[in-house]
Design a protein around this motif. Structure first.
Motif, PDB file in Angstrom:
ATOM      1  N   TRP A   1      59.708  25.357  37.332  1.00  0.00           N
ATOM      2  CA  TRP A   1      59.337  26.679  37.941  1.00  0.00           C
ATOM      3  C   TRP A   1      57.792  26.676  38.232  1.00  0.00           C
ATOM      4  O   TRP A   1      57.136  25.833  37.581  1.00  0.00           O
ATOM      5  CB  TRP A   1      59.509  27.926  37.048  1.00  0.00           C
ATOM      6  N   SER A   2      57.438  27.385  39.129  1.00  0.00           N
ATOM      7  CA  SER A   2      55.762  27.326  39.182  1.00  0.00           C
ATOM      8  C   SER A   2      55.333  28.681  39.338  1.00  0.00           C
ATOM      9  O   SER A   2      55.960  29.765  39.711  1.00  0.00           O
ATOM     10  CB  SER A   2      55.514  26.597  40.542  1.00  0.00           C
ATOM     11  N   VAL A   3      53.836  28.859  38.839  1.00  0.00           N
ATOM     12  CA  VAL A   3      53.327  30.078  39.012  1.00  0.00           C
ATOM     13  C   VAL A   3      51.923  29.948  39.956  1.00  0.00           C
ATOM     14  O   VAL A   3      51.562  28.823  39.817  1.00  0.00           O
ATOM     15  CB  VAL A   3      52.737  30.666  37.680  1.00  0.00           C
ATOM     16  N   ARG A   4      51.990  30.663  40.932  1.00  0.00           N
ATOM     17  CA  ARG A   4      50.807  30.455  42.155  1.00  0.00           C
ATOM     18  C   ARG A   4      50.025  31.823  41.979  1.00  0.00           C
ATOM     19  O   ARG A   4      50.435  32.874  42.397  1.00  0.00           O
ATOM     20  CB  ARG A   4      51.388  30.189  43.428  1.00  0.00           C
TER      21      ARG A   4
ATOM     22  N   ARG B   1      52.741  34.724  42.255  1.00  0.00           N
ATOM     23  CA  ARG B   1      54.138  34.211  42.746  1.00  0.00           C
ATOM     24  C   ARG B   1      54.893  33.295  42.024  1.00  0.00           C
ATOM     25  O   ARG B   1      54.448  32.129  41.599  1.00  0.00           O
ATOM     26  CB  ARG B   1      53.958  33.579  44.158  1.00  0.00           C
ATOM     27  N   ILE B   2      56.138  33.858  41.445  1.00  0.00           N
ATOM     28  CA  ILE B   2      56.932  32.715  40.626  1.00  0.00           C
ATOM     29  C   ILE B   2      57.938  32.430  41.502  1.00  0.00           C
ATOM     30  O   ILE B   2      58.755  32.796  41.846  1.00  0.00           O
ATOM     31  CB  ILE B   2      57.144  33.451  39.471  1.00  0.00           C
ATOM     32  N   SER B   3      58.134  30.909  41.276  1.00  0.00           N
ATOM     33  CA  SER B   3      59.451  30.402  41.877  1.00  0.00           C
ATOM     34  C   SER B   3      60.337  29.518  41.035  1.00  0.00           C
ATOM     35  O   SER B   3      59.610  29.045  40.106  1.00  0.00           O
ATOM     36  CB  SER B   3      58.902  29.239  43.111  1.00  0.00           C
ATOM     37  N   THR B   4      61.546  29.478  41.132  1.00  0.00           N
ATOM     38  CA  THR B   4      62.347  29.013  40.189  1.00  0.00           C
ATOM     39  C   THR B   4      63.316  28.218  40.628  1.00  0.00           C
ATOM     40  O   THR B   4      64.205  28.792  41.579  1.00  0.00           O
ATOM     41  CB  THR B   4      63.042  30.015  39.220  1.00  0.00           C
ATOM     42  N   ASN B   5      63.573  27.125  40.354  1.00  0.00           N
ATOM     43  CA  ASN B   5      64.638  25.986  40.467  1.00  0.00           C
ATOM     44  C   ASN B   5      65.232  25.598  39.476  1.00  0.00           C
ATOM     45  O   ASN B   5      64.991  24.908  38.612  1.00  0.00           O
ATOM     46  CB  ASN B   5      64.153  24.907  41.393  1.00  0.00           C
ATOM     47  N   VAL B   6      66.578  26.170  39.154  1.00  0.00           N
ATOM     48  CA  VAL B   6      67.468  25.969  37.987  1.00  0.00           C
ATOM     49  C   VAL B   6      68.028  24.472  38.252  1.00  0.00           C
ATOM     50  O   VAL B   6      68.771  24.287  39.203  1.00  0.00           O
ATOM     51  CB  VAL B   6      68.401  26.975  37.781  1.00  0.00           C
TER      52      VAL B   6
ATOM     53  N   ALA C   1      61.380  33.138  30.645  1.00  0.00           N
ATOM     54  CA  ALA C   1      60.387  34.412  31.129  1.00  0.00           C
ATOM     55  C   ALA C   1      59.075  34.300  30.414  1.00  0.00           C
ATOM     56  O   ALA C   1      58.007  34.483  30.981  1.00  0.00           O
ATOM     57  CB  ALA C   1      61.097  35.631  31.051  1.00  0.00           C
ATOM     58  N   THR C   2      59.220  33.993  29.070  1.00  0.00           N
ATOM     59  CA  THR C   2      58.204  33.934  28.116  1.00  0.00           C
ATOM     60  C   THR C   2      57.020  33.016  28.640  1.00  0.00           C
ATOM     61  O   THR C   2      56.060  33.155  28.623  1.00  0.00           O
ATOM     62  CB  THR C   2      58.613  33.804  26.594  1.00  0.00           C
ATOM     63  N   ASP C   3      57.715  31.884  28.786  1.00  0.00           N
ATOM     64  CA  ASP C   3      56.896  30.657  29.243  1.00  0.00           C
ATOM     65  C   ASP C   3      56.202  30.926  30.606  1.00  0.00           C
ATOM     66  O   ASP C   3      55.098  30.765  30.688  1.00  0.00           O
ATOM     67  CB  ASP C   3      57.597  29.134  29.535  1.00  0.00           C
ATOM     68  N   MET C   4      56.821  31.735  31.417  1.00  0.00           N
ATOM     69  CA  MET C   4      56.334  32.095  32.818  1.00  0.00           C
ATOM     70  C   MET C   4      55.196  33.171  32.337  1.00  0.00           C
ATOM     71  O   MET C   4      54.107  33.094  33.301  1.00  0.00           O
ATOM     72  CB  MET C   4      57.244  32.736  33.740  1.00  0.00           C
ATOM     73  N   ALA C   5      55.424  34.107  31.931  1.00  0.00           N
ATOM     74  CA  ALA C   5      54.317  34.929  31.376  1.00  0.00           C
ATOM     75  C   ALA C   5      52.927  34.383  30.783  1.00  0.00           C
ATOM     76  O   ALA C   5      52.056  34.696  31.064  1.00  0.00           O
ATOM     77  CB  ALA C   5      54.910  36.212  30.479  1.00  0.00           C
TER      78      ALA C   5
ATOM     79  N   LYS D   1      45.703  28.712  43.151  1.00  0.00           N
ATOM     80  CA  LYS D   1      45.728  27.785  41.859  1.00  0.00           C
ATOM     81  C   LYS D   1      47.679  27.975  41.880  1.00  0.00           C
ATOM     82  O   LYS D   1      48.144  28.832  41.883  1.00  0.00           O
ATOM     83  CB  LYS D   1      45.138  28.246  40.527  1.00  0.00           C
ATOM     84  N   VAL D   2      47.944  26.687  41.346  1.00  0.00           N
ATOM     85  CA  VAL D   2      49.559  26.704  41.221  1.00  0.00           C
ATOM     86  C   VAL D   2      49.615  25.714  39.744  1.00  0.00           C
ATOM     87  O   VAL D   2      49.120  24.726  39.711  1.00  0.00           O
ATOM     88  CB  VAL D   2      50.274  25.868  42.329  1.00  0.00           C
ATOM     89  N   VAL D   3      50.618  26.354  38.981  1.00  0.00           N
ATOM     90  CA  VAL D   3      50.985  25.422  37.652  1.00  0.00           C
ATOM     91  C   VAL D   3      52.312  25.299  37.988  1.00  0.00           C
ATOM     92  O   VAL D   3      53.114  26.291  37.835  1.00  0.00           O
ATOM     93  CB  VAL D   3      50.508  26.181  36.613  1.00  0.00           C
ATOM     94  N   THR D   4      52.817  24.080  37.814  1.00  0.00           N
ATOM     95  CA  THR D   4      54.596  24.012  37.840  1.00  0.00           C
ATOM     96  C   THR D   4      54.852  23.406  36.666  1.00  0.00           C
ATOM     97  O   THR D   4      53.971  22.435  35.953  1.00  0.00           O
ATOM     98  CB  THR D   4      54.674  22.942  39.174  1.00  0.00           C
ATOM     99  N   CYS D   5      55.752  23.863  35.858  1.00  0.00           N
ATOM    100  CA  CYS D   5      56.128  23.543  34.293  1.00  0.00           C
ATOM    101  C   CYS D   5      57.676  23.291  34.601  1.00  0.00           C
ATOM    102  O   CYS D   5      58.368  23.638  35.534  1.00  0.00           O
ATOM    103  CB  CYS D   5      56.077  24.759  33.567  1.00  0.00           C
ATOM    104  N   ARG D   6      58.245  22.893  33.409  1.00  0.00           N
ATOM    105  CA  ARG D   6      59.638  22.787  33.206  1.00  0.00           C
ATOM    106  C   ARG D   6      60.037  23.457  31.909  1.00  0.00           C
ATOM    107  O   ARG D   6      59.160  23.206  30.886  1.00  0.00           O
ATOM    108  CB  ARG D   6      60.013  21.412  33.262  1.00  0.00           C
TER     109      ARG D   6
END
Length: 189
Positions: free
Chosen positions: A129-132, A107-112, A169-173, A138-143
């Motif tokens: 954004w975070s990927v869960r 699950r990918i969440s994004t807050n611009v 998107a590349t960072d998320m992938a 497991k959750v990873v939250t990044c900027r």
């Protein structure tokens, strides 16, 4: 008097519509290894509209009535992220869609935080954004701060924002792949 009457009959300027999803190359079909759920994106209230909001070099904010996004900006960003992430991973976006349980779901969440457009200078998207990983919680939250230089013109500005979305998107992938491999780290900036 004639000049006043003629001025009232002028034709309005045509509106131009742009999309962040356009220009994406179609990827050949790959075996599906993942499912993703790209959730609805949030954007700052100041730019949450169809009209372009640009910053003049002086710092003045301008709302452009004739230059518009094809849909609400949050939807444009979300659709573009979904397309880019699924193309890069060979995944399927199953947000709000039933799916089999045989593949992992991320699950990918994004807050611009910022969406800035400065004509002839840059197109910037600053997103948290975070990927869960749903199965393991497991959750990873990044900027990602994607600041793309642009030439003059509206087409160039849109192209800059497309490049910024592609970078996010590349960072998320990359994080999805890292989670799948057992690592939980944000990409180096």
């Amino acid at each position: 008097m004639t000049a006043v009457l003629l001025g009232g009959c002028s034709t309005p300027q045509p509106e131009h519509f742009y999309t962040l999803s356009g220009g994406a190359d179609a990827q050949p079909a790959k075996p599906v290894k993942y499912y993703v759920e790209v959730l609805a994106v949030s954007v700052p209230q100041q730019v949450s509209r169809n009209q372009f909001v640009v910053t003049a070099p002086s710092g003045r904010i301008e709302l452009l009535e004739q230059q518009r996004w094809a849909g609400p900006l949050a939807g444009e960003i979300g659709q573009s992220l979904s397309t880019a992430v699924t193309n890069e991973l060979g995944a399927i976006d199953v947000f709000r869609t039933p799916h089999p349980d045989n593949l992992p779901v991320y699950r990918i969440s994004t807050n611009v935080q910022r969406f800035e457009s400065v004509m002839g200078q840059y197109a910037l998207i600053d997103a948290v954004w975070s990927v869960r990983q749903l199965a393991g919680n497991k959750v990873v939250t990044c900027r990602t701060v994607a600041n793309e230089k642009v030439a003059a013109g509206y087409d160039e500005l849109v192209t800059g924002h497309r490049r910024a979305v592609a970078r996010i998107a590349t960072d998320m992938a990359g994080v999805v792949r890292a989670l799948e491999a057992g690592n939980a780290a944000c990409p180096a900036t």
